[in-house]
Design an enzyme around this catalytic site. Structure first.
Site, PDB file in Angstrom:
ATOM      1  N   GLY B  18       0.882  -1.183   0.000  1.00 47.60           N
ATOM      2  CA  GLY B  18       0.000   0.000   0.000  1.00 47.60           C
ATOM      3  C   GLY B  18       0.908   1.218   0.000  1.00 47.60           C
ATOM      4  O   GLY B  18       1.875   1.267  -0.737  1.00 47.60           O
ATOM      5  N   SER B  45      -0.276  -4.836   4.445  1.00 49.87           N
ATOM      6  CA  SER B  45      -0.432  -5.297   5.815  1.00 49.87           C
ATOM      7  C   SER B  45      -0.436  -4.105   6.749  1.00 49.87           C
ATOM      8  O   SER B  45       0.437  -3.235   6.651  1.00 49.87           O
ATOM      9  CB  SER B  45       0.713  -6.246   6.178  1.00 49.87           C
ATOM     10  N   VAL B  53       6.768   9.962   4.500  1.00 54.63           N
ATOM     11  CA  VAL B  53       7.215  11.317   4.812  1.00 54.63           C
ATOM     12  C   VAL B  53       7.334  12.183   3.553  1.00 54.63           C
ATOM     13  O   VAL B  53       7.707  13.335   3.623  1.00 54.63           O
ATOM     14  CB  VAL B  53       8.570  11.335   5.576  1.00 54.63           C
ATOM     15  N   ALA B  56       5.868  16.707   0.392  1.00 59.95           N
ATOM     16  CA  ALA B  56       5.883  17.852  -0.512  1.00 59.95           C
ATOM     17  C   ALA B  56       5.816  17.322  -1.938  1.00 59.95           C
ATOM     18  O   ALA B  56       6.378  16.279  -2.247  1.00 59.95           O
ATOM     19  CB  ALA B  56       7.159  18.655  -0.316  1.00 59.95           C
ATOM     20  N   LYS B  84       1.783  25.049  -2.466  1.00 63.67           N
ATOM     21  CA  LYS B  84       3.243  25.162  -2.522  1.00 63.67           C
ATOM     22  C   LYS B  84       3.648  25.846  -3.832  1.00 63.67           C
ATOM     23  O   LYS B  84       3.286  25.388  -4.915  1.00 63.67           O
ATOM     24  CB  LYS B  84       3.853  23.752  -2.455  1.00 63.67           C
ATOM     25  N   PRO B 102      11.382  28.269  -7.608  1.00 59.13           N
ATOM     26  CA  PRO B 102       9.922  28.371  -7.743  1.00 59.13           C
ATOM     27  C   PRO B 102       9.383  27.466  -8.854  1.00 59.13           C
ATOM     28  O   PRO B 102      10.136  27.064  -9.737  1.00 59.13           O
ATOM     29  CB  PRO B 102       9.755  29.833  -8.155  1.00 59.13           C
ATOM     30  N   LEU B 340       9.608   3.373  -4.328  1.00 60.74           N
ATOM     31  CA  LEU B 340      10.911   3.108  -3.705  1.00 60.74           C
ATOM     32  C   LEU B 340      11.507   1.782  -4.159  1.00 60.74           C
ATOM     33  O   LEU B 340      12.732   1.617  -4.175  1.00 60.74           O
ATOM     34  CB  LEU B 340      10.769   3.128  -2.183  1.00 60.74           C
ATOM     35  N   THR B 351      10.845  14.859  -5.347  1.00 66.68           N
ATOM     36  CA  THR B 351      10.630  14.161  -6.613  1.00 66.68           C
ATOM     37  C   THR B 351      10.059  12.752  -6.451  1.00 66.68           C
ATOM     38  O   THR B 351       9.727  12.115  -7.442  1.00 66.68           O
ATOM     39  CB  THR B 351      11.960  14.053  -7.389  1.00 66.68           C
ATOM     40  N   ILE B 353       7.194  11.478  -5.289  1.00 66.18           N
ATOM     41  CA  ILE B 353       5.839  11.252  -5.803  1.00 66.18           C
ATOM     42  C   ILE B 353       5.807  11.448  -7.317  1.00 66.18           C
ATOM     43  O   ILE B 353       5.120  10.734  -8.037  1.00 66.18           O
ATOM     44  CB  ILE B 353       4.817  12.156  -5.068  1.00 66.18           C
TER      45      ILE B 353
END
Lengths: 449, 506
Positions: B18, B45, B53, B56, B84, B102, B340, B351, B353
């Site tokens: 998940g 699970s 974490v 952003a 943001k 920016p 990951l 970066t 996400i």
């Protein structure tokens, strides 16, 4: 900054035009006007607009002043070996593809997949190219200028041009009043000294190039409507045959036959070929010229030395149906402009320029290769991926929109594997209704004209 | 006789894990595929925590949410999100440097002359402002202001984009509800063994600790750093980039919400890495990223606690270990790693996400009908690799360009860079030239912000800009600046904007 352009030809004038908006550059074209070593009529891809923009040339002014017509689509004529197709009457053999998005996706299902799904079911549907506004307009000999508003259906296609080269050079040379023309005999040491020197002269044939004999002629057939806003390409037993009109309302058609056999033909044989492919009334054809061109057969990028660029063979794309000299020069000039800030450090300039120029050129070469391979029934990475997934292999940068490449492949019968996961959850009726709605919208738009 | 596997139609996709990657994948697939056509199962699970974490984001997440048809207000409320406009970098470059990256362009070009060259010329005429003074997004950020760019009049400086700070765990839960509504089946359990198919070694089924057997045709590995399928089972090599990206650990810690609410992420360098500060509606996400070669876990925790002006640590997550790098192939046999399990660079520049999202979009584009997918697999692997390398180079840039004296930073400054990056820096230093790609995440303005922000001033400007005198260039940039000030003056405070648009949970 003094920039010397060696050679007085299409390349030097296009480079001069790109640099002209910056008065701090002193541009000098050195040399007499040379005999053209490129086809006299050329079709250019939509990327030509980038050249116009960089050169700050108003597109409307260009259209008015230069003998040209908008190019919305290509037609390729295929036939059995040794059979000559009359490009003006044998319409059924023409396969059309342009610079356009074809159809519209339905949810996550791409239009190529949707079409492939129903095309394989003996369903009565239109040709793939009929679902693209750009090609449909060209088929009807109609023209509506594309626009950039993404909400508009007119943004689903772009246009190239068919350009008469001499007229284009005249336009540029008239416009560029500040560009100095220097005859070689008048060269002084001062004028020869410069910050950047670009050799635009036609190079001699070398091991990396081949000779192409190109026959150019004109004739006046009874009906030329089918060549409005499009160009015809025919792969004949003698080589590529291109038929174009330099202006929308012109009565004459310009033919260019690039002979695949490198042996130079005698005049009598040339006349026979002109008669064979003109399909005009007897003696109607006017042989314009038979020119010997050089075409690069492998990557021969422009060469560099200290502040000196030799344009090389790249831009002499004589044996290409897709890429014209003007296209290659458009890439050259825009790359030059982008990298000119590096001109004081030749090694870095060369590195950056070659990377930019060559990667852009590669995307055009792939487009050319797609047609050749699709016609020959051979595969390559891009075709394999398209057949498997309906996607065009990503290049960066790609000057050819993936939709154009997909259109080319679909119209030449390279369909992606039917039964894609997204399409298989739709019924045939749903897909057909979607196709019908697209047809209706396109029909209304073309009638609006 | 050699057995040749017949292509098998893909009828079932199994997602292992998940968390953000797993539920983003499940949501996207469920949006595109009907459950009666292809069954989507997600195994997770409750006993296994998520890294969670990555709070952003960058503006691309809006495309992802739009693809799912998610209502922005509902999403913001559900994830305690704030807006943001970019990232502020303090102490990067030199210990006292302060600049923004920016989601925006800098200034406005003049005809075909880019703003960067005009700025360089204006400096020759006496301008002393840094480049990041010429960005609507930065000016708004420095005043804690925000409004959506499309609500500004067209004629004004509508040249910025925005992303969100969000609670990643809440986002995963939000997407879980979304995906389950569309037919994704969630199975509780932990992977115990893997059944493979002969002769090709493809994964056939996952056997869970509760003895459940989950069969599938395509398996998506979202099992995080463990990479249970792509790494542990299929043994796809992991390219280790820690010689370039030296940080290998992070500790996260929450604190009270900030007031006024900043519309940007704060990244502050320290002697052996950096701190992050991510403002959410209900709290602030903080963390320290560091290299264990230069800072112990205990010292890192103490440093973070001190940075937050706390007397003792609060709501800690970590230390989280990571090895910057990526798999040689993200798609191997019938297994596709996303998130990951596929690779991780480091939290800088938010970066993670985006790289998940990129893999999902490419998977959707290339999703095969059957198990004959070699061409699609190769293209997927090539695209993912290209993007990882692009992002990697950009992140290394932040470390390489520094004038700090600490050992960690000196090591970063003197390391040999990837040639692709070294060339880019050399070109920029010499002439201000920046190569531009059509694809990818970071375009010219991003590179400009870091290069200028971390102290690189090009030796020359584009000669095309000499069309204007230095004084004319100065006039141009000052005119821009004055319009920008007028625009930002009219913008509301970030917090007020959240209230006005009814998405503030308080």
């Amino acid at each position: 900054m003094i920039i010397n352009l060696i050679g007085n030809n299409l390349a030097s004038w296009m480079i001069a035009a790109t640099l002209a908006p910056y008065p701090q550059f002193t541009i000098q074209i050195m040399g007499d006007k040379t005999t053209a070593a490129y086809p006299p009529i050329q079709s250019v891809l939509p990327l030509f607009k980038q050249f116009l923009k960089r050169a700050k040339i108003d597109e409307a002014e260009f259209s008015r002043q230069v003998m040209c017509q908008p190019l919305l689509a290509n037609q390729i004529l295929t036939q059995a070996p040794n059979q000559v197709v009359n490009p003006l009457t044998d319409f059924a053999h023409a396969r059309w593809f342009g610079f356009c998005q074809t159809g519209a996706p339905l949810g996550p299902a791409s239009f190529a997949h949707l079409y492939s799904q129903v095309a394989g079911q003996n369903t009565q549907i239109n040709e793939f190219s009929d679902y693209a506004l750009g090609t449909q307009l060209a088929k009807q000999g109609q023209y509506i200028a594309p626009n950039l508003n993404p909400q508009s259906i007119l943004s689903t296609y772009e246009q190239g041009y068919i350009i008469e080269v001499d007229s284009f050079i005249n336009f540029l040379s008239t416009k560029l009043t500040n560009t100095k023309r220097i005859q070689p005999s008048n060269l002084t040491n001062t004028e020869a000294a410069c910050d950047l020197r670009i050799d635009c002269r036609t190079p001699k044939r070398d091991a990396a190039s081949q000779a192409i004999q190109t026959i150019c002629w004109q004739c006046q057939p009874p009906d030329t409507k089918r060549l409005k806003f499009s160009k015809q390409i025919q792969l004949t037993e003698h080589g590529w045959l291109l038929a174009v009109k330099s202006q929308t309302e012109a009565k004459q058609i310009n033919y260019q036959l690039n002979l695949s056999n490198p042996v130079e033909l005698p005049q009598a044989d040339i006349k026979k070929l002109v008669q064979l492919y003109s399909q005009c009334p007897a003696n109607n054809a006017i042989l314009d010229k038979s020119i010997n061109l050089i075409a690069a057969v492998k990557d021969t990028p422009a060469a560099f030395s200290q502040n000196h660029i030799v344009l090389g063979h790249d831009w002499l794309t004589a044996n290409s149906w897709a890429i014209s000299s003007i296209d290659v020069l458009s890439i050259f000039t825009t790359s030059l402009l982008d990298c000119i800030s590096l001109s004081n450090t030749p090694e870095l300039f060369e590195q950056a320029f070659i990377e930019q120029y060559q990667t852009k050129l590669d995307s055009l070469i792939r487009y050319q290769q797609l047609l050749t391979d699709a016609l020959n029934g051979t595969s390559n990475d891009t075709i394999a991926l398209f057949l498997a997934s309906g996607r065009i292999k990503q290049l960066d940068p790609d000057l050819i929109h993936p939709d154009w490449s997909a259109g080319l492949l679909m119209n030449l019968g390279c369909y992606p594997k039917a039964d894609s996961p997204f399409v298989s959850q739709l019924s045939t009726a749903q897909i057909l209704k979607h196709l019908e709605q697209i047809s209706l919208v396109l029909q209304r738009t073309s009638q609006y004209k | 006789m050699r057995t040749v596997s017949q292509p098998k139609r893909i009828k079932s996709i199994v997602i292992l894990g998940g968390g953000t990657a797993g539920w983003m994948t499940a949501a996207a697939l469920s949006r595109a595929l009907k459950p009666d056509n292809i069954k989507i199962t997600l195994i997770e699970s409750d006993k296994i925590g998520t890294v969670g974490v990555g709070e952003a984001t960058i503006p691309h997440i809006r495309t992802f949410n739009a693809m799912l048809g998610i209502n922005e207000a509902e999403f913001i409320k559900a994830t305690q999100a704030t807006y943001k406009l970019g990232i502020q970098f303090c102490g990067w470059g030199s210990a006292d440097s302060d600049y923004f990256h920016p989601f925006a362009d800098f200034g406005k070009s003049f005809e075909n002359i880019e703003f960067q060259s005009l700025y360089q010329k204006a400096r020759q005429a006496g301008l002393t402002l840094p480049l990041d003074a010429f960005s609507t997004a930065i000016a708004a950020s420095r005043q804690n202001k925000f409004c959506q760019p499309d609500t500004l009049p067209v004629q004004l400086l509508n040249n910025f984009s925005y992303a969100y700070h969000l609670d990643a765990t809440a986002y995963a839960q939000f997407l879980r509800r979304y995906a389950e509504k569309l037919g994704v089946i969630r199975i509780e359990g932990q992977l115990e063994t893997i059944q493979t198919r002969l002769p090709d070694g493809h994964i056939q089924a996952l056997i869970l600790d509760n003895q459940a057997k989950v069969e599938g045709d395509l398996f998506i590995d979202c099992s995080g750093f463990k990479a249970l399928l792509i790494g542990q089972h299929l043994k796809v090599n992991y390219q280790n980039w820690s010689h370039w990206l030296k940080c290998d650990s992070a500790i996260a810690m929450q604190s009270e919400q900030l007031s006024p609410l900043p519309p940007y992420t704060l990244s502050t360098a320290h002697g052996s890495g950096w701190f992050w500060q991510i403002p959410l509606q209900n709290r602030t996400g903080n963390g320290i990223v560091y290299s264990r070669d230069y800072l112990s876990d205990d010292a890192a925790l103490a440093k973070l606690t001190h940075q937050l002006n706390l007397t003792e640590p609060n709501a800690i997550n970590g230390p989280i270990r990571f090895t910057p790098g990526m798999r040689d192939q993200s798609w191997q046999k019938n297994c596709i790693a996303i998130g990951l399990a596929s690779g991780f660079l480091e939290p800088l520049e938010s970066t993670s996400i985006h790289l998940i999202q990129l893999s999902i979009f490419k998977l959707l584009e290339l999703l095969p009908a059957d198990t004959q997918y070699e061409a699609a697999r190769d293209e997927f692997n090539s695209l993912v690799k290209t993007e990882y390398i692009n992002v990697r180079d950009f992140i290394i840039l932040h470390y390489a360009l520094n004038q700090r004296h600490e050992d960690f930073w000196q090591a970063c400054r003197t390391m040999a860079l990837p040639s692709s990056l070294q060339t880019k820096i050399d070109l920029f230093k010499t002439s201000g030239y920046l190569t531009q790609k059509q694809q990818g995440l970071f375009f010219k303005p991003s590179w400009q912000s870091v290069l200028f922000g971390q102290g690189i001033t090009p030796k020359a400007h584009d000669p095309k800009a000499d069309k204007l005198s230095n004084q004319q260039a100065l006039d141009w940039v000052q005119t821009y600046l004055s319009k920008q000030m007028q625009t930002v003056d009219k913008m509301p405070l970030h917090q007020d904007w959240l209230k006005q648009t009814g998405v503030l949970n308080r």
